[in-house]
Design an enzyme around this catalytic site. Structure first.
Site, PDB file in Angstrom:
ATOM      1  N   TYR A 118      49.323 -22.880  11.637  1.00  0.00           N
ATOM      2  CA  TYR A 118      48.031 -22.381  10.747  1.00  0.00           C
ATOM      3  C   TYR A 118      47.886 -21.987   9.442  1.00  0.00           C
ATOM      4  O   TYR A 118      47.801 -22.200   8.291  1.00  0.00           O
ATOM      5  CB  TYR A 118      47.638 -20.663  11.705  1.00  0.00           C
ATOM      6  CG  TYR A 118      46.171 -20.682  10.555  1.00  0.00           C
ATOM      7  CD1 TYR A 118      44.753 -20.842  10.671  1.00  0.00           C
ATOM      8  CD2 TYR A 118      46.409 -19.217  10.394  1.00  0.00           C
ATOM      9  CE1 TYR A 118      43.687 -20.157  10.372  1.00  0.00           C
ATOM     10  CE2 TYR A 118      45.543 -18.098  10.178  1.00  0.00           C
ATOM     11  CZ  TYR A 118      44.307 -19.175   9.259  1.00  0.00           C
ATOM     12  OH  TYR A 118      43.454 -18.309   8.559  1.00  0.00           O
ATOM     13  N   SER A 125      41.298 -20.153   4.166  1.00  0.00           N
ATOM     14  CA  SER A 125      40.474 -20.548   4.766  1.00  0.00           C
ATOM     15  C   SER A 125      38.818 -21.331   5.169  1.00  0.00           C
ATOM     16  O   SER A 125      38.602 -22.170   6.001  1.00  0.00           O
ATOM     17  CB  SER A 125      39.271 -19.364   5.066  1.00  0.00           C
ATOM     18  OG  SER A 125      39.886 -18.206   6.210  1.00  0.00           O
ATOM     19  N   VAL A 137      40.524 -16.997   0.837  1.00  0.00           N
ATOM     20  CA  VAL A 137      41.210 -15.941  -0.097  1.00  0.00           C
ATOM     21  C   VAL A 137      41.995 -15.826  -1.419  1.00  0.00           C
ATOM     22  O   VAL A 137      42.150 -15.617  -2.246  1.00  0.00           O
ATOM     23  CB  VAL A 137      41.513 -14.563   0.848  1.00  0.00           C
ATOM     24  CG1 VAL A 137      40.982 -14.543   1.563  1.00  0.00           C
ATOM     25  CG2 VAL A 137      42.889 -15.821   1.193  1.00  0.00           C
ATOM     26  N   LYS A 167      39.640 -23.747   8.020  1.00  0.00           N
ATOM     27  CA  LYS A 167      39.593 -23.482   9.227  1.00  0.00           C
ATOM     28  C   LYS A 167      38.173 -24.905   9.418  1.00  0.00           C
ATOM     29  O   LYS A 167      38.286 -25.359  10.413  1.00  0.00           O
ATOM     30  CB  LYS A 167      38.769 -22.359   9.386  1.00  0.00           C
ATOM     31  CG  LYS A 167      39.976 -21.418   9.617  1.00  0.00           C
ATOM     32  CD  LYS A 167      39.216 -20.024   9.183  1.00  0.00           C
ATOM     33  CE  LYS A 167      40.780 -18.820   8.911  1.00  0.00           C
ATOM     34  NZ  LYS A 167      39.636 -17.385   8.712  1.00  0.00           N
ATOM     35  N   TYR A 217      32.530 -15.477   6.443  1.00  0.00           N
ATOM     36  CA  TYR A 217      32.756 -14.045   5.936  1.00  0.00           C
ATOM     37  C   TYR A 217      32.237 -13.281   6.976  1.00  0.00           C
ATOM     38  O   TYR A 217      30.561 -13.985   7.625  1.00  0.00           O
ATOM     39  CB  TYR A 217      33.415 -13.417   5.034  1.00  0.00           C
ATOM     40  CG  TYR A 217      34.699 -14.246   4.883  1.00  0.00           C
ATOM     41  CD1 TYR A 217      35.875 -14.598   6.095  1.00  0.00           C
ATOM     42  CD2 TYR A 217      35.070 -14.315   3.409  1.00  0.00           C
ATOM     43  CE1 TYR A 217      37.027 -15.316   5.053  1.00  0.00           C
ATOM     44  CE2 TYR A 217      36.072 -15.498   2.636  1.00  0.00           C
ATOM     45  CZ  TYR A 217      37.159 -15.714   3.037  1.00  0.00           C
ATOM     46  OH  TYR A 217      38.082 -16.232   3.346  1.00  0.00           O
TER      47      TYR A 217
HETATM   48  N1  GLU Z   1      46.222 -18.174   5.451  1.00  0.00           N
HETATM   49  C1  GLU Z   1      45.233 -16.287   4.730  1.00  0.00           C
HETATM   50  C2  GLU Z   1      44.851 -15.945   6.430  1.00  0.00           C
HETATM   51  O1  GLU Z   1      44.580 -16.538   7.607  1.00  0.00           O
HETATM   52  C3  GLU Z   1      43.242 -17.060   5.784  1.00  0.00           C
HETATM   53  C4  GLU Z   1      42.159 -15.499   4.894  1.00  0.00           C
HETATM   54  C5  GLU Z   1      40.843 -16.322   3.912  1.00  0.00           C
HETATM   55  O2  GLU Z   1      41.253 -17.483   3.132  1.00  0.00           O
HETATM   56  O3  GLU Z   1      39.977 -16.430   4.393  1.00  0.00           O
HETATM   57  O4  GLU Z   1      45.207 -14.497   6.501  1.00  0.00           O
END
Ligand code: GLU
Length: 339
Positions: free
Chosen positions: A207, A82, A277, A85, A259
């Site tokens: 993604y 994440s 994560v 992002k 989060y």
């Molecule tokens: N690849 C994970 C997803 O999109 C990333 C989630 C994360 O790191 O919060 O579910």
């Protein structure tokens, strides 16, 4: 003996990790201490992510001159997840401008977990780019004619930020893509709301590949230092993002980056950050430092238990909390945690 004046927070200067100077000792002692903390579990899926050693742990701090101090398992690679992002968001802001991007994704904290389908009732836009719904939209806005070109551009951008060539963990990518039903559902919903200008399958694949880029804690610290340095990579000198884009990205990281734990993070640590994560955290002290930590055991929000504490310790020690108006602390390098 106290630290040289230049080692204090604010205008502090870092030294190479090989030098047994106070900051390195501090990071090493914190890493050793936190290895004893066994709370939390690594991400259960995909299997390749849960099978690693959960006791690995690393921390790295980089300044705007490109000096890095690190401790722990700094050679270990893990997937960026994440944290990507925030970088992808900066990329589309740079390419399309804030107004255009805002038409597709808002900047409001959702207060919900990253994989919840948080979209505004009125517009169908995702609440922010740091949750999966927003990140999928952002990915669809990236430059590149097709999915392969987009993925190549993303890998190139992340590599330029880290200052070295990065690679994709193909096993994590394939496993996550196979199990990516929820992201696919979100992408289809966004497409139905006219907020996803591309094919849902292609976007989810791109993604997921973006999330599977492999980094070390030092790579994340260099990415953070680039953001701290108003978008200029400290070592290569390349201006990767404009200062306006960096300010916007850091603002959204501060309010939405952790989060459904964002409020607690701001009050307790007080600098923009994004966690992933796989256990990585990238944090930024604007104008000053990139701070990164990694360890696979996660708390209930999906953030690394040890990584969170490592970044908090660094922020406290160096007086980085943005909302603390007190004069910078005199860093007590003789404190017991260094022994
Ligand atoms: N690849 C994970 C997803 O999109 C990333 C989630 C994360 O790191 O919060 O579910």
């Amino acid at each position: 003996m106290g630290p040289p004046a230049a080692l204090r927070a604010g205008q502090f200067r870092l030294y190479a990790a090989s030098m047994p100077l106070p900051l390195h000792s501090f990071l090493a002692s914190q890493t050793d201490r936190l290895r004893e903390v066994r709370r939390g579990e690594p991400m259960a899926e995909p299997p390749s992510m849960s099978s690693g050693d959960p006791e690995r742990c690393a921390v790295a701090v980089a300044n705007c001159e490109g000096d890095v101090v690190s401790a722990g398992d700094v050679g270990d690679e893990f997937t960026i997840q994440s944290i990507s992002k925030a970088i992808a968001y900066a990329y589309v802001l740079e390419e399309l401008g804030h107004e255009k991007v805002h038409e597709f994704v808002d900047v409001e904290p959702s207060g919900e977990a990253y994989h919840v389908i948080s979209v505004e009732d009125s517009s169908g836009r995702p609440d922010n780019p740091m949750i999966n719904a927003g990140a999928l939209v952002v990915h669809s806005l990236l430059p590149g004619g097709d999915q392969d070109e987009r993925s190549a551009l993303v890998l190139d951008l992340f590599s330029r930020l880290a200052g070295r060539q990065l690679s994709v963990d193909e096993t994590v990518f394939e496993e996550e893509l196979r199990a990516g039903h929820r992201n696919l559902a979100i992408a289809h919903l966004l497409r139905a709301e006219n907020d996803l200008p591309d094919d849902p399958h292609d976007v989810v694949a791109g993604y997921t590949r973006q999330c599977a880029i492999r980094v070390t804690a030092v790579d994340l610290a260099m990415m953070g230092a680039t953001l701290a340095n108003c978008g200029t990579q400290p070592v290569t000198g390349e201006q990767i993002f404009s200062p306006d884009v960096v300010r916007q990205t850091l603002s959204v990281m501060l309010t939405c980056g952790m989060y459904d734990d964002a409020g607690d993070w701001v009050s307790g640590v007080g600098i923009p950050a994004k966690s992933g994560v796989a256990g990585g955290i990238l944090a930024v002290a604007p104008g000053s430092l990139g701070v990164a930590a990694w360890s696979p055991r996660l708390d209930g929000h999906g953030t690394s238990v040890r990584g969170r504490e490592l970044v908090r310790q660094v922020a406290m020690k160096l007086g980085l909390h943005l909302l603390d108006g007190r004069p910078e602390p005199e860093v007590d390098w003789e404190a017991s945690e260094m022994k």
